[in-house]
Design an enzyme around this catalytic site. Structure first.
Site, PDB file in Angstrom:
ATOM      1  N   LYS A   1       9.957   1.862  -2.470  1.00 39.40           N
ATOM      2  CA  LYS A   1       9.897   2.857  -1.059  1.00 39.40           C
ATOM      3  C   LYS A   1       8.404   3.440  -1.090  1.00 39.40           C
ATOM      4  O   LYS A   1       7.950   4.323  -0.488  1.00 39.40           O
ATOM      5  CB  LYS A   1      10.241   4.171  -2.367  1.00 39.40           C
ATOM      6  CG  LYS A   1      12.108   3.826  -2.073  1.00 39.40           C
ATOM      7  CD  LYS A   1      12.919   5.421  -2.784  1.00 39.40           C
ATOM      8  CE  LYS A   1      14.200   5.160  -2.454  1.00 39.40           C
ATOM      9  NZ  LYS A   1      14.745   3.556  -3.463  1.00 39.40           N
TER      10      LYS A   1
HETATM   11  C1  LIG Z   1      15.390   2.819  -3.280  1.00 35.78           C
HETATM   12  C2  LIG Z   1      16.000   1.780  -3.998  1.00 35.78           C
HETATM   13  C3  LIG Z   1      16.769   0.908  -4.074  1.00 35.78           C
HETATM   14  C4  LIG Z   1      17.457   0.855  -2.553  1.00 35.78           C
HETATM   15  O1  LIG Z   1      16.929   0.839  -1.907  1.00 35.78           O
HETATM   16  P1  LIG Z   1      17.999   0.950  -0.075  1.00 35.78           P
HETATM   17  O2  LIG Z   1      16.840   0.951   0.878  1.00 35.78           O
HETATM   18  O3  LIG Z   1      18.343   2.104  -0.181  1.00 35.78           O
HETATM   19  O4  LIG Z   1      18.675   0.241   0.092  1.00 35.78           O
HETATM   20  C5  LIG Z   1      16.740  -0.671  -4.738  1.00 35.78           C
HETATM   21  N1  LIG Z   1      15.988  -0.257  -5.677  1.00 35.78           N
HETATM   22  C6  LIG Z   1      15.235   0.509  -6.204  1.00 35.78           C
HETATM   23  C7  LIG Z   1      14.176   0.593  -7.430  1.00 35.78           C
HETATM   24  C8  LIG Z   1      15.079   1.402  -5.593  1.00 35.78           C
HETATM   25  O5  LIG Z   1      14.300   1.893  -6.026  1.00 35.78           O
END
Ligand SMILES: *Cc1c(COP(=O)(O)O)cnc(C)c1O
Length: 435
Positions: A107
């Site tokens: 993210k």
């Molecule tokens: C947010 C997140 C996901 C999921 O990603 P999306 O874009 O919501 O599908 C998977 N793994 C981790 C560690 C995350 O923080």
């Protein structure tokens, strides 16, 4: 780049508007009116370029009318300042590590780029931008560290007290500067409800310039295409031309960005949506019926989403053509027990330590490879977070990355609030218009 709403294709707003609104009034999601393809020549020689160069090429193809070249280059250099390496596990299995940013999760790509885009569009002397975020863990850290020190912005993060891991809490509470953390005596849903009520409150909106930084912002989606192209470049260097990406999925933003990259011309043989028991999309791909359900709690908690918010974007990318989506996206579902076995197996087979989300990506890649034994493509699963963020599942002790070890030396600062809105409103109202 002009954008419409998935609920109204006649709408047309600028990128700047879409970034600050986050979501159209009609509750659809913003999508580009036109998805340009990168030039063939660039893709044919992509192995010659670095991540920032690839990122600039993509961003300028999309945003050249909104941000002049020189500014966009500087913005990218600053936003994409950490690596996204592929690590080879065996002849054709690779893990794409997306956890080398400040909060140790993928993210960071979205949050860092979005914060800089917002800061760029804020003119000198404009009112301070107040970003409100509710987090159950990973989003908050990425947003806090993404906006830390970004001029003319202030971030207020609400997290459920006692319900985030220690590292996640430290990432929220040790920043100071323009970042404020609030521990709410309640659940994540209570935090989200407080933020929603603040956005609906006239008095607060007349005093502050409020914005959300949630995962549906278009400025978070775009930078997530960078690492797909960059992974392909690294695979080409190793002699591969075909690639399968397995993506641990919750809200489907990450895989949505992969599919956007595909539409921009990235040659991908197959995407794999890897989920935990929250299987709304896998069920849809199998039955054609899209039925959301309340989320269930699993070990891979960042993927505990029963109504994936980005799915409408994927439907939109393929003009609602389910058959076309089923061709390019395969889905696999794994239980908590399988997740634990996956973590153990990656460690015993490859001496590699994976978090629960990453393990699900691995299991799905492995399942697809088993069904397609003669496939020559590189099998790449995305690692969405560093394993140390989920210490309960660590198979062995490993040295902590410096982003974490230094957190323990910092002072924690946060305010505790009850889950009632009046208290939160008073807290906000009493803060000044300057930091
Ligand atoms: C947010 C997140 C996901 C999921 O990603 P999306 O874009 O919501 O599908 C998977 N793994 C981790 C560690 C995350 O923080």
């Amino acid at each position: 780049m002009q954008l419409y709403s998935t609920n109204n294709k006649d709408l047309s707003v600028s990128f700047k508007e879409a970034v600050f609104n986050s979501m159209p009034q009609d509750k659809g999601l913003y999508m580009p009116v036109q998805i340009p393809r990168l030039d063939q020549d660039f893709i044919a020689h992509i192995e010659q370029y670095s991540l920032p160069e690839i990122a600039y090429k993509i961003a300028s193809t999309l945003l050249k009318d909104e941000i002049p070249e020189k500014d966009l280059r500087a913005l990218i250099e600053d936003a994409a300042n950490f690596d996204a390496p592929i690590v080879k596990l065996d002849i054709k299995t690779f893990v794409l590590e997306l956890f080398h940013g400040p909060s140790l999760a993928f993210k960071d790509f979205g949050a860092r780029f979005m914060s800089r885009v917002m800061a760029y569009f804020l003119k000198d002397g404009e009112q301070l931008l107040d970003v409100l975020v509710a987090t159950s863990g990973d989003t908050g850290g990425a947003v806090a560290l993404g906006f830390l020190g970004v001029p003319n912005t202030r971030v207020t993060i609400l997290f459920p007290k006692g319900k985030v891991s220690e590292i996640q809490r430290l990432q929220l509470t040790t920043n100071g500067e323009n970042i404020r953390a609030i521990a709410v005596n309640g659940t994540f849903d209570d935090c989200q409800s407080l933020v929603k009520q603040a956005f609906a409150d006239e008095e607060l909106n007349s005093k502050f310039r409020l914005t959300s930084a949630n995962s549906i912002n278009i400025a978070r989606l775009i930078p997530q295409t960078f690492y797909y192209f960059n992974a392909y470049a690294q695979l080409k260097q190793q002699g591969f031309n075909a690639v399968v990406f397995s993506v641990p999925s919750g809200n489907f933003g990450n895989i949505g960005a992969g599919l956007l990259a595909y539409k921009m011309g990235l040659p991908v043989q197959q995407f794999i949506a890897a989920t935990n028991a929250n299987d709304t999309v896998p069920r849809f791909l199998e039955t054609g019926v899209y039925e959301t359900k309340p989320s269930v709690q699993t070990y891979s908690n960042a993927m505990d989403v029963g109504a994936p918010s980005n799915w409408v974007r994927i439907m939109d990318l393929f003009n609602e053509d389910q058959a076309a989506i089923c061709k390019i996206v395969k889905a696999y579902v794994f239980s908590d027990d399988e997740t634990l076995l996956g973590i153990t197996e990656i460690y015993s087979k490859y001496n590699y330590i994976a978090c629960p989300h990453t393990a699900i990506g691995y299991l799905a890649a492995k399942a697809f490879a088993a069904e397609n034994p003669s496939n020559e493509a590189a099998n790449v699963f995305l690692s969405t977070a560093h394993a140390c963020k989920f210490p309960d599942f660590l198979s062995v002790a490993e040295p902590l990355p410096e982003q974490v070890s230094m957190l323990h030396q910092k002072e924690e600062l946060y305010t505790e609030l009850e889950k009632d809105f009046e208290g939160f409103k008073k807290y906000l109202a009493e803060s000044g218009l300057k930091i």
